[in-house]
Scaffold this motif. Structure first.
Motif, PDB file in Angstrom:
ATOM      1  N   CYS A  59       0.831  -1.208   0.000  1.00  0.00           N
ATOM      2  CA  CYS A  59       0.000   0.000   0.000  1.00  0.00           C
ATOM      3  C   CYS A  59       0.857   1.246   0.000  1.00  0.00           C
ATOM      4  N   SER A 100      -7.445   0.109   2.816  1.00  0.00           N
ATOM      5  CA  SER A 100      -7.982  -1.084   2.154  1.00  0.00           C
ATOM      6  C   SER A 100      -9.509  -1.009   2.129  1.00  0.00           C
ATOM      7  N   TYR A 156      -7.772  -0.744  -3.233  1.00  0.00           N
ATOM      8  CA  TYR A 156      -7.306   0.238  -2.265  1.00  0.00           C
ATOM      9  C   TYR A 156      -7.890   1.597  -2.604  1.00  0.00           C
TER      10      TYR A 156
END
Length: 67
Positions: free
Chosen positions: A14, A26, A57
């Motif tokens: 991420c 998320s 995401y």
């Protein structure tokens, strides 16, 4: 705070998608804060090692005053 290796790898994934000053979340996190006033924009999908399929995401784009 420490995370198991599999969680740590997906979290690092991420970070590589975030721009400076941007907060990435998320789908699970987005779903957990429903009703909080936070707003999100979908950013795409990424593959996390050790997990099947792609993970969506989102960028946090807004928060209620005082949060």
């Amino acid at each position: 705070m420490t995370f198991p290796a599999s969680q740590s790898k997906s979290r690092r994934g991420c970070w590589t998608h975030a721009q400076p000053g941007q907060i990435i979340a998320s789908r699970t996190m987005r779903d957990l804060v429903v009703g909080s006033g936070l707003t999100f924009d979908e950013q795409g999908e990424m593959k996390a090692s050790g997990l099947p399929g792609a993970l969506q995401y989102f960028a946090v784009t807004g928060a209620p005053p005082g949060l």
